[in-house]
Design a protein around this motif. Structure first.
Motif, PDB file in Angstrom:
ATOM      1  N   GLN A 211       0.876  -1.167   0.000  1.00 28.35           N
ATOM      2  CA  GLN A 211       0.000   0.000   0.000  1.00 28.35           C
ATOM      3  C   GLN A 211       0.918   1.222   0.000  1.00 28.35           C
ATOM      4  O   GLN A 211       1.863   1.296   0.786  1.00 28.35           O
ATOM      5  N   VAL A 212       0.672   2.162  -0.910  1.00 29.06           N
ATOM      6  CA  VAL A 212       1.533   3.336  -1.010  1.00 29.06           C
ATOM      7  C   VAL A 212       0.718   4.607  -0.779  1.00 29.06           C
ATOM      8  O   VAL A 212      -0.489   4.638  -1.035  1.00 29.06           O
ATOM      9  N   ALA A 487       5.839   4.256  -8.093  1.00 29.52           N
ATOM     10  CA  ALA A 487       6.002   4.569  -6.666  1.00 29.52           C
ATOM     11  C   ALA A 487       6.426   3.358  -5.846  1.00 29.52           C
ATOM     12  O   ALA A 487       6.982   3.504  -4.746  1.00 29.52           O
ATOM     13  N   SER A 488       6.169   2.144  -6.375  1.00 30.40           N
ATOM     14  CA  SER A 488       6.330   0.934  -5.566  1.00 30.40           C
ATOM     15  C   SER A 488       7.778   0.582  -5.235  1.00 30.40           C
ATOM     16  O   SER A 488       8.023  -0.223  -4.338  1.00 30.40           O
ATOM     17  N   LEU A 495      11.411  11.426  -4.931  1.00 30.63           N
ATOM     18  CA  LEU A 495      10.550  11.620  -6.086  1.00 30.63           C
ATOM     19  C   LEU A 495      10.670  10.418  -7.031  1.00 30.63           C
ATOM     20  O   LEU A 495      11.772   9.909  -7.266  1.00 30.63           O
ATOM     21  N   ALA A 496       9.538   9.975  -7.554  1.00 21.74           N
ATOM     22  CA  ALA A 496       9.547   8.912  -8.565  1.00 21.74           C
ATOM     23  C   ALA A 496       9.834   9.532  -9.931  1.00 21.74           C
ATOM     24  O   ALA A 496       9.821  10.756 -10.095  1.00 21.74           O
ATOM     25  N   GLU A 497      10.097   8.663 -10.908  1.00 23.60           N
ATOM     26  CA  GLU A 497      10.258   9.145 -12.271  1.00 23.60           C
ATOM     27  C   GLU A 497       8.939   9.774 -12.730  1.00 23.60           C
ATOM     28  O   GLU A 497       7.854   9.260 -12.422  1.00 23.60           O
ATOM     29  N   PRO A 498       8.987  10.895 -13.457  1.00 27.34           N
ATOM     30  CA  PRO A 498       7.750  11.520 -13.930  1.00 27.34           C
ATOM     31  C   PRO A 498       6.937  10.547 -14.782  1.00 27.34           C
ATOM     32  O   PRO A 498       7.488   9.712 -15.503  1.00 27.34           O
ATOM     33  N   LYS A 512       4.874   7.280   1.670  1.00 29.63           N
ATOM     34  CA  LYS A 512       4.921   6.107   2.541  1.00 29.63           C
ATOM     35  C   LYS A 512       4.672   4.848   1.719  1.00 29.63           C
ATOM     36  O   LYS A 512       3.900   4.849   0.781  1.00 29.63           O
ATOM     37  N   ARG A 513       5.360   3.770   2.107  1.00 29.96           N
ATOM     38  CA  ARG A 513       5.119   2.456   1.523  1.00 29.96           C
ATOM     39  C   ARG A 513       5.013   1.446   2.649  1.00 29.96           C
ATOM     40  O   ARG A 513       5.829   1.453   3.566  1.00 29.96           O
ATOM     41  N   GLN A 514       4.027   0.587   2.577  1.00 30.27           N
ATOM     42  CA  GLN A 514       3.832  -0.395   3.641  1.00 30.27           C
ATOM     43  C   GLN A 514       3.423  -1.731   3.028  1.00 30.27           C
ATOM     44  O   GLN A 514       2.479  -1.811   2.239  1.00 30.27           O
ATOM     45  N   VAL A 515       4.160  -2.776   3.404  1.00 28.68           N
ATOM     46  CA  VAL A 515       3.823  -4.127   2.944  1.00 28.68           C
ATOM     47  C   VAL A 515       2.669  -4.652   3.778  1.00 28.68           C
ATOM     48  O   VAL A 515       2.694  -4.576   5.010  1.00 28.68           O
ATOM     49  N   VAL A 516       1.664  -5.174   3.117  1.00 26.37           N
ATOM     50  CA  VAL A 516       0.494  -5.721   3.805  1.00 26.37           C
ATOM     51  C   VAL A 516       0.766  -7.171   4.157  1.00 26.37           C
ATOM     52  O   VAL A 516       1.101  -7.985   3.279  1.00 26.37           O
ATOM     53  N   LYS A 517       0.651  -7.511   5.421  1.00 27.30           N
ATOM     54  CA  LYS A 517       0.874  -8.889   5.860  1.00 27.30           C
ATOM     55  C   LYS A 517      -0.211  -9.779   5.277  1.00 27.30           C
ATOM     56  O   LYS A 517      -1.386  -9.429   5.263  1.00 27.30           O
ATOM     57  N   ASP A 518       0.203 -10.951   4.785  1.00 24.83           N
ATOM     58  CA  ASP A 518      -0.756 -11.867   4.165  1.00 24.83           C
ATOM     59  C   ASP A 518      -0.352 -13.297   4.494  1.00 24.83           C
ATOM     60  O   ASP A 518       0.769 -13.720   4.199  1.00 24.83           O
TER      61      ASP A 518
END
Length: 560
Positions: A211-212, A487-488, A495-498, A512-518
């Motif tokens: 999730q970003v 963004a991932s 900054l990400a590439e345009p 923010k980037r967050q890995v979702v537990k699965d």
């Protein structure tokens, strides 16, 4: 029992005559299926010549067959993937058929080379798995649903009433399915030695399950387009570099007739007497008379349809025997009206020719068949087949003129060139502007400002989005898939590439980037490994087939 038979005499007569009409018409749609093309090599592969009959039997007609088996089960997909792969991305239908033919010949040689030969049992099981031949469920069930049970009657109807009109037999369907199965096995063989890293599959699975949260600032391209006002000198200089990519459409003109059956005039029904005043015998007599009348009309209509089919077939045979030299005299001797068109392209087809073959005839739209006609090398090449159209009608055409595509003049292409010039220059200006904005924003961030403050200082509006995944729905006109991928893999705060789309550029900051537990991560990794392995096998097979096709000497002799 006798009384019951007598009671339904009229109905029995109708049934008998309908069956009789069916026997009369049996084969009438096939009787005209012979090609008006002559002999000789139509195409060569590595010096071996193939006739137009070979081409139709191995190429064009099986391709039509494959495209008609559009069931949504896995095996139906395999047939479509097979056809799509062999078509090799061609757009023109004639080129599609020729690519399909050449690739199929190459594959059949490879099957012998690799020893890949599906068994009869495999072929039969594949055919029986196709939902096209499954029993349909009870009325009210969802459209397209089946019970999964093989429908022998539906299959027999397909064999008897469909593929025969393609000039094919059941053995040709089995050969096509054999090639589909063998191609799948060959794909596995070519991809067998390609390994897939589980660590890479796990990383990919984790990245895709994130999730970003981002801040996005769009810059519309339209204002850049509006600012570009090219002169004729600019356009002509641009034109010189790109003109080979601007071709006119193929143009043809034809003469054609549509033969329609002439049915006997029907007499209006007499006003029925009051049932209350009729005896049972009189009622039965009236019903029998009505049934006989309807049966006679059906028989007369079937007879007229059959007579027309025979007449058109005789016309085709006589024309073929004379190699087309007597076309005009044959038309003059008939009651058919010959219509001559002016020049037209695929986008300006006359209304009368914007028709498809009727359901009892298999084939492409009439216009597509006309554009497949050529001026040689055979004397009969300009003549079409007799095509079943309308209500028991037949269409036949002769190619009177053919203009192959050519490079457009500057004036002809000016409108398209202007749009392309403006689009390319606008893209260049937008990218230059974005690079300048990025430099300004990065300086502001280095000085301690947030991305939002830096974007606003550069005259942009920043929108906060997320958290979201690759398939979520976003507001404000943004698309999750477009933003997620760049963004991932970017560290939060960078900054990400345009991102560049047809309408805008987007400057993107990752917050923010967050890995979702699965708990199903292991299954996801297994699935991802399967997908990657399949992708590798597909790439290997496509590259192998492309190389084989490029190395083969394929000569198209149809337009000599």
């Amino acid at each position: 029992m006798i009384e019951n038979i007598r009671k339904y005499t009229g109905l029995i007569i109708v049934v008998i005559v309908v069956l009789l009409a069916g026997f009369i018409m049996m084969g009438s749609s096939d009787i005209l299926s012979r090609s008006a093309g002559g002999g000789g090599d139509f195409i060569q592969i590595d010096g071996r010549g193939y006739s137009q009959t070979d081409f139709n039997k191995i190429g064009r007609n099986p391709l039509n067959l494959a495209q008609s088996l559009r069931s949504f089960d896995e095996n139906g997909f395999e047939i479509m993937r097979f056809a799509s792969t062999l078509v090799s991305g061609a757009q023109e239908e004639e080129t599609q058929a020729k690519n399909f033919f050449a690739c199929r010949v190459i594959l059949q040689e490879a099957f012998d080379e690799f020893g890949v030969h599906p068994s009869h049992e495999e072929i039969e099981a594949f055919i029986k798995s196709l939902t096209s031949f499954h029993v349909r469920p009870a009325p009210g069930s969802p459209p397209g649903s089946t019970t999964g049970e093989f429908d022998q009657v539906a299959y027999n109807n397909f064999i008897d009433n469909f593929i025969g009109r393609l000039g094919l037999k059941e053995s040709d369907l089995q050969a096509l399915i054999s090639d589909v199965i063998a191609t799948g096995k060959l794909r596995d063989i070519l991809g067998e030695g390609l390994t897939v890293s589980r660590d890479f599959a796990e990383t990919t699975s984790i990245v895709n399950s994130q999730q970003v949260e981002v801040s996005a600032s769009p810059i519309e391209i339209e204002s850049f387009r509006e600012a570009i006002k090219p002169s004729d000198e600019d356009l002509k200089a641009f034109w010189e570099d790109v003109k080979d990519g601007y071709m006119t459409e193929q143009r043809i003109k034809v003469s054609y007739f549509i033969a329609a059956p002439t049915y006997p005039e029907t007499t209006p029904e007499e006003e029925a007497a009051d049932d209350k005043e009729q005896t049972d015998e009189e009622k039965q007599a009236a019903a029998d008379a009505k049934a006989k009348k309807e049966a006679q009309e059906i028989e007369d209509k079937a007879k007229a349809d059959k007579e027309l089919a025979i007449a058109v077939d005789s016309f085709v045979n006589t024309l073929t025997d004379a190699e087309g030299a007597n076309f005009d005299s044959l038309i003059e001797a008939s009651d058919w009206e010959l219509v001559a068109t002016d020049w037209f392209t695929r986008t300006t087809v006359p209304e009368a020719l914007k028709i498809k073959p009727r359901a009892t005839s298999v084939g492409k739209p009439v216009a597509d068949q006309l554009f497949a006609l050529t001026t040689g090398p055979d004397a009969l090449a300009p003549f079409s087949k007799a095509v079943a159209v309308g209500d028991n009608q037949w269409l036949f055409a002769r190619l009177d003129g053919l203009e192959e595509p050519r490079v457009k003049t500057f004036d002809e292409a000016k409108e398209d060139i202007t749009k392309r010039y403006v689009d390319e220059k606008a893209d260049e200006a937008l990218k230059k502007h974005v690079n300048e904005l990025l430099a300004t924003i990065k300086e502001s961030i280095a000085a301690g400002k947030s991305f939002t403050e830096a974007a606003e200082g550069a005259g942009l509006t920043a929108t906060d989005l997320g958290p979201f995944g690759p398939s979520d729905t976003l507001s404000d006109g943004f698309t999750a898939g477009e933003l997620f991928t760049p963004a991932s893999t970017v560290n939060p705060g960078d900054l990400a590439e345009p991102i560049y789309t047809e309408k805008q550029a987007i400057i993107l900051a990752v917050k923010k980037r967050q890995v979702v537990k699965d708990d199903n991560r292991g299954q996801q990794v297994d699935s991802e490994m399967g997908r990657l392995a399949s992708d590798n096998a597909n790439r290997a097979f496509d590259a192998w087939l492309t190389q084989r096709l490029n190395n083969a000497e394929v000569r198209d002799l149809s337009k000599r």
